[in-house]
Motif scaffolding. Structure first.
Motif, PDB file in Angstrom:
ATOM      1  N   UNK A 178       5.255 -11.326  12.187  1.00 42.50           N
ATOM      2  CA  UNK A 178       4.916 -11.961  10.908  1.00 42.50           C
ATOM      3  C   UNK A 178       3.803 -12.997  11.018  1.00 42.50           C
ATOM      4  N   UNK A 179       3.262 -13.199  12.204  1.00 40.85           N
ATOM      5  CA  UNK A 179       2.239 -14.245  12.372  1.00 40.85           C
ATOM      6  C   UNK A 179       1.014 -13.994  11.493  1.00 40.85           C
ATOM      7  N   UNK A 180       0.627 -12.743  11.296  1.00 42.31           N
ATOM      8  CA  UNK A 180      -0.545 -12.444  10.462  1.00 42.31           C
ATOM      9  C   UNK A 180      -0.224 -12.509   8.970  1.00 42.31           C
ATOM     10  N   UNK A 181       1.042 -12.689   8.632  1.00 42.83           N
ATOM     11  CA  UNK A 181       1.449 -12.775   7.225  1.00 42.83           C
ATOM     12  C   UNK A 181       1.542 -14.214   6.739  1.00 42.83           C
ATOM     13  N   UNK A 182       1.230 -15.174   7.601  1.00 39.07           N
ATOM     14  CA  UNK A 182       1.269 -16.573   7.171  1.00 39.07           C
ATOM     15  C   UNK A 182       0.371 -16.784   5.961  1.00 39.07           C
ATOM     16  N   UNK A 183       0.829 -17.565   5.013  1.00 41.72           N
ATOM     17  CA  UNK A 183       0.089 -17.760   3.766  1.00 41.72           C
ATOM     18  C   UNK A 183      -1.332 -18.260   4.008  1.00 41.72           C
ATOM     19  N   UNK A 184      -1.490 -19.198   4.951  1.00 45.37           N
ATOM     20  CA  UNK A 184      -2.824 -19.746   5.229  1.00 45.37           C
ATOM     21  C   UNK A 184      -3.762 -18.657   5.737  1.00 45.37           C
ATOM     22  N   UNK A 234       8.897 -13.071   1.449  1.00 48.10           N
ATOM     23  CA  UNK A 234      10.096 -12.536   2.095  1.00 48.10           C
ATOM     24  C   UNK A 234      11.290 -13.479   1.972  1.00 48.10           C
ATOM     25  N   UNK A 235      11.109 -14.603   1.271  1.00 50.99           N
ATOM     26  CA  UNK A 235      12.221 -15.475   0.946  1.00 50.99           C
ATOM     27  C   UNK A 235      13.042 -15.903   2.147  1.00 50.99           C
ATOM     28  N   UNK A 236      14.354 -15.641   2.079  1.00 52.01           N
ATOM     29  CA  UNK A 236      15.267 -16.051   3.150  1.00 52.01           C
ATOM     30  C   UNK A 236      14.975 -15.350   4.470  1.00 52.01           C
ATOM     31  N   UNK A 237      14.191 -14.275   4.410  1.00 47.66           N
ATOM     32  CA  UNK A 237      13.871 -13.518   5.625  1.00 47.66           C
ATOM     33  C   UNK A 237      12.456 -13.790   6.123  1.00 47.66           C
ATOM     34  N   UNK A 238      11.837 -14.864   5.624  1.00 48.93           N
ATOM     35  CA  UNK A 238      10.471 -15.191   6.031  1.00 48.93           C
ATOM     36  C   UNK A 238      10.420 -15.921   7.366  1.00 48.93           C
ATOM     37  N   UNK A 286      18.403 -10.401   9.150  1.00 48.76           N
ATOM     38  CA  UNK A 286      17.354  -9.806   8.312  1.00 48.76           C
ATOM     39  C   UNK A 286      16.682  -8.655   9.066  1.00 48.76           C
ATOM     40  N   UNK A 287      16.415  -7.596   8.346  1.00 52.32           N
ATOM     41  CA  UNK A 287      15.692  -6.453   8.888  1.00 52.32           C
ATOM     42  C   UNK A 287      14.469  -6.219   8.007  1.00 52.32           C
ATOM     43  N   UNK A 288      13.293  -6.093   8.618  1.00 51.33           N
ATOM     44  CA  UNK A 288      12.069  -5.804   7.876  1.00 51.33           C
ATOM     45  C   UNK A 288      11.792  -4.304   7.897  1.00 51.33           C
ATOM     46  N   UNK A 289      11.360  -3.790   6.759  1.00 49.65           N
ATOM     47  CA  UNK A 289      11.093  -2.354   6.612  1.00 49.65           C
ATOM     48  C   UNK A 289       9.663  -2.154   6.152  1.00 49.65           C
TER      49      UNK A 289
END
Length: 290
Positions: free
Chosen positions: A112-118, A156-160, A175-178
């Motif tokens: 998820x590092x590339x999904x950071x908002x910044x 992703x809310x609680x799974x972020x 949490x499982x990401x799909x």
């Protein structure tokens, strides 16, 4: 006896003459000129074959496009995958043993590092939802690199991993990401209806799975992330995700889970292709009883 020795000497002499005949200057029955012609023939023959191969490859490469496949199988429904994958699609851990689930947490952090908002704000656009982000080329002029829409980690809310840095694993609510596999040019919905993910336990485990929470809301892959134009044309493309949180799964037992995508343009997967539009995995959360 002498006749036998004579025959042996004669045979040995004949063999030596065949290998090298000093009288005729023949090597293995051929003169230097004959050997030269043979080698010349094979040299020309193999050069011709190499030239034909190079020409064929050159012509084939002229038909290829650097940005999209010239020939593409018509996939009925793309496959799906989960994160973390675990060992052979098994998510198995003990709540009290942090080492058993720390690898899952680290895997999700890295993914998820590339999904950071910044990061997303710097690279991608804030697109209007529920409609395709079409970026057509102008004739022979390519509209490259193509822009991409933001998929922010906070969606992703609680799974972020931002509100709960352990993604629920420490509280027996993993949490499982799909994600849906990328297919160039795929349009997975129409009439503003985005494809969505639903998960459930297989029949024998239907009472074990408990309630689920989906992020983003309704577990949708929004249409604004499609079509996908390829890695080279759309360098900053961020693949949309759906997170599933298991709120009250039964403990100390195996749960066979299946998640599938539902769309009004993608056909449902068949029994012949069990990986089309679905993914199955095993979940087990152990907790020591007092």
């Amino acid at each position: 006896m002498s006749g036998s020795k004579e025959d042996s000497r004669r045979a040995s002499s004949d063999w030596r003459d065949f290998f090298w005949n000093p009288r005729t200057h023949e090597l293995l029955g051929r003169t230097a000129t004959s050997w030269g012609l043979v080698l010349l023939f094979y040299l020309i023959f193999y050069l011709f074959l190499a030239g034909m191969f190079a020409l064929t490859m050159y012509i084939m490469l002229l038909t290829l496009d650097d940005y999209k496949p010239t020939w593409q199988d018509r996939l009925v429904t793309p496959g799906m995958m989960i994160r973390p994958k675990g060992d052979q699609l098994e998510i198995r851990y003990s709540v009290s043993d942090t080492e058993s689930w720390d690898g899952f947490v680290q895997n999700l952090n890295t993914f998820l590092s590339t999904y950071n908002d910044s990061h997303q704000v710097q690279l991608n656009d804030d697109c209007p939802p529920d409609q395709y982000f079409i970026q057509e080329d102008s004739g022979e002029v390519r509209n490259n690199p193509k822009r991409s829409c933001q998929f922010n980690r906070t969606m992703l809310g609680d799974c972020s991993g931002l509100e709960d840095r352990f993604y629920g694993y420490s509280r027996a609510q993993p949490c499982i990401l799909i994600k849906l596999n990328r297919v160039i040019g795929m349009l997975p919905g129409k009439d503003g209806q985005s494809p969505y993910v639903t998960c459930g336990a297989k029949k024998e485990d239907s009472e074990k799975i408990g309630p689920l929470a989906y992020f983003p809301v309704n577990g949708t892959f929004n249409l604004m992330y499609y079509p996908y134009y390829g890695k080279k044309a759309q360098v900053n493309y961020t693949q949309p995700l759906v997170a599933v949180k298991f709120l009250n799964a039964s403990l100390n037992t195996d749960i066979n889970v299946e998640c599938k995508v539902t769309s009004n343009t993608l056909l449902a997967g068949s029994e012949r292709d069990k990986f089309a539009g679905r993914v199955s995995f095993k979940l087990r959360v152990d907790q020591q009883t007092q």
